[in-house]
Design a protein around this motif. Structure first.
Motif, PDB file in Angstrom:
ATOM      1  N   GLU A  33      13.720  -7.349  -7.782  1.00  0.00           N
ATOM      2  CA  GLU A  33      12.319  -7.403  -8.181  1.00  0.00           C
ATOM      3  C   GLU A  33      11.745  -8.803  -8.001  1.00  0.00           C
ATOM      4  O   GLU A  33      10.633  -8.975  -7.502  1.00  0.00           O
ATOM      5  CB  GLU A  33      12.156  -6.972  -9.648  1.00  0.00           C
ATOM      6  CG  GLU A  33      12.346  -5.496  -9.886  1.00  0.00           C
ATOM      7  CD  GLU A  33      13.784  -5.126 -10.199  1.00  0.00           C
ATOM      8  OE1 GLU A  33      14.028  -4.007 -10.663  1.00  0.00           O
ATOM      9  OE2 GLU A  33      14.671  -5.970  -9.972  1.00  0.00           O
ATOM     10  N   GLU A  37       8.891  -9.401  -5.249  1.00  0.00           N
ATOM     11  CA  GLU A  37       7.659  -9.243  -6.022  1.00  0.00           C
ATOM     12  C   GLU A  37       6.451  -9.702  -5.201  1.00  0.00           C
ATOM     13  O   GLU A  37       6.534 -10.644  -4.418  1.00  0.00           O
ATOM     14  CB  GLU A  37       7.756 -10.075  -7.308  1.00  0.00           C
ATOM     15  CG  GLU A  37       6.552  -9.952  -8.225  1.00  0.00           C
ATOM     16  CD  GLU A  37       6.309  -8.526  -8.677  1.00  0.00           C
ATOM     17  OE1 GLU A  37       5.463  -7.872  -8.044  1.00  0.00           O
ATOM     18  OE2 GLU A  37       6.964  -8.082  -9.629  1.00  0.00           O
ATOM     19  N   TYR A 129      11.635  -1.341  -3.509  1.00  0.00           N
ATOM     20  CA  TYR A 129      11.182  -2.737  -3.538  1.00  0.00           C
ATOM     21  C   TYR A 129      11.348  -3.387  -2.168  1.00  0.00           C
ATOM     22  O   TYR A 129      10.489  -4.152  -1.715  1.00  0.00           O
ATOM     23  CB  TYR A 129      11.982  -3.527  -4.575  1.00  0.00           C
ATOM     24  CG  TYR A 129      11.294  -3.678  -5.901  1.00  0.00           C
ATOM     25  CD1 TYR A 129      10.358  -4.680  -6.113  1.00  0.00           C
ATOM     26  CD2 TYR A 129      11.574  -2.808  -6.948  1.00  0.00           C
ATOM     27  CE1 TYR A 129       9.724  -4.819  -7.323  1.00  0.00           C
ATOM     28  CE2 TYR A 129      10.948  -2.937  -8.170  1.00  0.00           C
ATOM     29  CZ  TYR A 129      10.022  -3.949  -8.357  1.00  0.00           C
ATOM     30  OH  TYR A 129       9.384  -4.074  -9.556  1.00  0.00           O
ATOM     31  N   GLY A 162       8.963  -3.582 -12.771  1.00  0.00           N
ATOM     32  CA  GLY A 162       8.245  -4.566 -11.971  1.00  0.00           C
ATOM     33  C   GLY A 162       6.945  -4.957 -12.643  1.00  0.00           C
ATOM     34  O   GLY A 162       6.570  -4.417 -13.686  1.00  0.00           O
ATOM     35  N   PHE A 166       2.462  -5.046  -9.101  1.00  0.00           N
ATOM     36  CA  PHE A 166       3.332  -4.357  -8.149  1.00  0.00           C
ATOM     37  C   PHE A 166       3.195  -2.844  -8.301  1.00  0.00           C
ATOM     38  O   PHE A 166       3.019  -2.111  -7.335  1.00  0.00           O
ATOM     39  CB  PHE A 166       4.786  -4.776  -8.369  1.00  0.00           C
ATOM     40  CG  PHE A 166       5.768  -4.058  -7.483  1.00  0.00           C
ATOM     41  CD1 PHE A 166       6.106  -4.568  -6.245  1.00  0.00           C
ATOM     42  CD2 PHE A 166       6.355  -2.859  -7.888  1.00  0.00           C
ATOM     43  CE1 PHE A 166       6.998  -3.895  -5.421  1.00  0.00           C
ATOM     44  CE2 PHE A 166       7.251  -2.189  -7.076  1.00  0.00           C
ATOM     45  CZ  PHE A 166       7.571  -2.708  -5.837  1.00  0.00           C
TER      46      PHE A 166
END
Length: 561
Positions: A33, A37, A129, A162, A166
């Protein structure tokens, strides 16, 4: 070196290598993450702007923040969002964002029901992700600012998934991701829409009807909003959507240009591109007519296949644009001279040979819904008005008025839609069903007036309300919710089968699942002939998906007993 010692050394080194790889992967997934991100878009004077947008003023008829406001009227939640993209997003989050955790929980619960395995869900999330780490590049900076503003304003119930930004951005692609990842599940149901104009309607007006079917429980139905956006650049528009949704699935702009979308399937694949709901938003905000809308669609890169029904209330013109990641084709009225129907399969010749499309047509509900819609339009040709449109959207039968029970996924109305709307684009009126599904009253609002209307005044045109469905009433829909709960209990083999079957039969006796469950009860009590009869009847009553083979297996099990 002795052979045994040599092999021990090789094995030890391999063990060290694989252990190191596993440790590195664990570290990678633990911090994925943070590694991937998103960096939020830059907002000038962010702190000062946030400080100036904190106090929501609560009035008797509405709540207001800056030039944006929200109000509830006759079970519909209205949101008017005005200003630059960040202000539109932030004020929307402050005014209606308290609903966001309920919607997010419903989405997560649906994923858990479908995937089942929590470890798999964890893995999908981590891989997501990585795969969607560059999703931001497929959005304009205006949309990024709007989504970022919204994410700063809403409660964050799931930080473990997250950042709010996001998640808010990824939810813009939920329609696309759902149809890519869950294609086999979602092919059984689907959205249904149609348009009629000229000689097919009572007064020549352009009428569009649409059900947005989304089997995720009643949360998205109960918490839908009528979102009116007055952007600082572009055309004012309204959409029937949900808090946090910058895109649109059903909408109309100030120029009476309306767009609705129905998911499709083709062999064309693209992992990432602009979500189709964001493309619809672009049309609503920047197109004044069908030609401009078609141009936007042709230039847009999407990663799922979709049908776009586009109607122009100024000219009474309607087209359906069938679009995959590789091609864009326009379809006009052909079966009727002045009416057109849209389910979930394509008509452009380029898709006919696509393997995925062939399966979709053969196994999905789309052809049956399309066939029934054509029959209903033919029977009402020349008499179609908003009332008749409502009856079409509420229909629960198949062709030739064949009864298949309620909540059947092959019907136009399987009682799962998250919103049902009717446009009289010529007159500039939009009817939105108050719910549940399309059973409640269709509440009309003026497209012509809503962009300038003040919140103190009523938005509902009371004299043009379409009454609740007399057949599948809101009370009946509540019973169908209980019926579906009993179906789940029966599948999971929980509870008393006698009680479950009795309740299923009382509410929905003609549905094939009720017949299968009744056969199971007979089989449990060794009434094999009765069980076989009920299963054979269920097999004739349009089972779908894996139920076809499951019922045949049951019949084979009892043989000639």
């Amino acid at each position: 070196m002795a052979p045994k010692k040599k092999w021990r050394t090789i094995l030890r080194r391999l063990l060290y290598f694989f252990t190191s790889v596993c440790v590195l992967l664990c570290i990678f997934f633990a911090f994925v993450e943070e590694l991937f991100e998103y960096t939020p878009p830059h907002i000038d004077n962010l702190e000062q702007r946030l400080a100036s947008l904190q106090k929501v003023q609560v009035h008797e008829t509405h709540s207001q923040l800056a030039n944006s406001w929200s109000k509830r009227e006759q079970n519909l939640l209205f949101l008017m969002a005005k200003g630059d993209p960040f202000t539109v997003g932030y004020t929307s989050g402050k005014l209606v964002g308290q609903i966001a955790p309920k919607l997010e929980d419903a989405l997560l619960q649906r994923v858990e029901e479908i995937v089942g395995n929590t470890s798999l869900i964890w893995m999908f999330r981590k891989v997501g992700y990585v795969i969607y780490s560059d999703l931001q590049q497929y959005f304009s900076n205006d949309i990024l600012q709007e989504v970022y503003g919204y994410s700063l304003a809403v409660p964050d119930k799931h930080p473990e998934l997250g950042s709010s930004y996001f998640r808010a951005l990824n939810y813009q692609a939920a329609h696309d991701t759902g149809h890519r990842v869950l294609e086999n599940v979602l092919s059984l149901q689907g959205c249904t829409s149609f348009a009629a104009w000229g000689e097919s309607t009572t007064n020549g007006n352009l009428i569009i009807g649409r059900n947005f079917d989304f089997e995720i429980g009643d949360v998205f139905d109960r918490f839908k909003i009528v979102q009116v956006v007055i952007p600082d650049k572009g055309i004012p528009f309204l959409s029937v959507s949900w808090p946090g949704m910058s895109g649109a699935v059903s909408g109309v702009n100030k120029y009476k240009l309306a767009v609705t979308i129905n998911a499709g399937k083709s062999d064309h694949v693209k992992w990432k591109a602009t979500p189709v709901t964001i493309v619809v938003r672009k049309i609503l905000q920047h197109a004044k007519n069908i030609s401009e809308a078609a141009s936007i669609l042709k230039k847009s890169s999407t990663y799922v296949s979709e049908s776009f029904l586009i109607g122009d209330g100024k000219t009474n013109e309607v087209v359906i644009i069938e679009k995959s990641p590789s091609i864009t084709r326009m379809r006009r009225a052909k079966h009727f001279s002045q009416a057109i129907v849209c389910a979930n399969h394509f008509f452009a010749k380029e898709f006919a040979s696509h393997h995925n499309h062939q399966i979709f047509v053969r196994e999905g509900s789309s052809p049956k819904r399309l066939e029934r819609m054509r029959e209903l339009i033919k029977n009402s040709y020349g008499k179609i008005d908003p009332q008749v449109a409502a009856s079409i959207l509420r229909d629960t039968k198949l062709k030739n008025n064949e009864q298949i029970g309620l909540s059947h996924l092959h019907s136009i109305n399987p009682s799962i839609c998250s919103h049902s709307v009717i446009f009289d684009l010529t007159a500039g009126i939009l009817w939105i069903n108050s719910g549940p599904n399309q059973s409640g009253r269709y509440l009309p609002i003026s497209i012509n007036d809503i962009f300038t209307q003040q919140p103190q005044k009523s938005f509902i045109l009371d004299e043009q309300i379409i009454d609740a469905d007399p057949l599948v009433s809101p009370e009946k829909v509540s019973q169908l919710v209980s019926w579906r709960q009993n179906v789940r209990l029966w599948k999971q083999k929980k509870g008393q089968l006698e009680k479950i079957v009795a309740e299923m039969h009382e509410v929905n006796p003609q549905h094939f699942l009720t017949m299968v469950a009744a056969g199971d009860l007979d089989f449990q009590h060794k009434r094999y002939k009765e069980a076989r009869k009920k299963w054979q009847k269920a097999l004739k009553n349009h089972p779908y998906g894996e139920w076809i083979s499951d019922i045949k297996t049951r019949i084979k099990k009892v043989g000639d007993q």
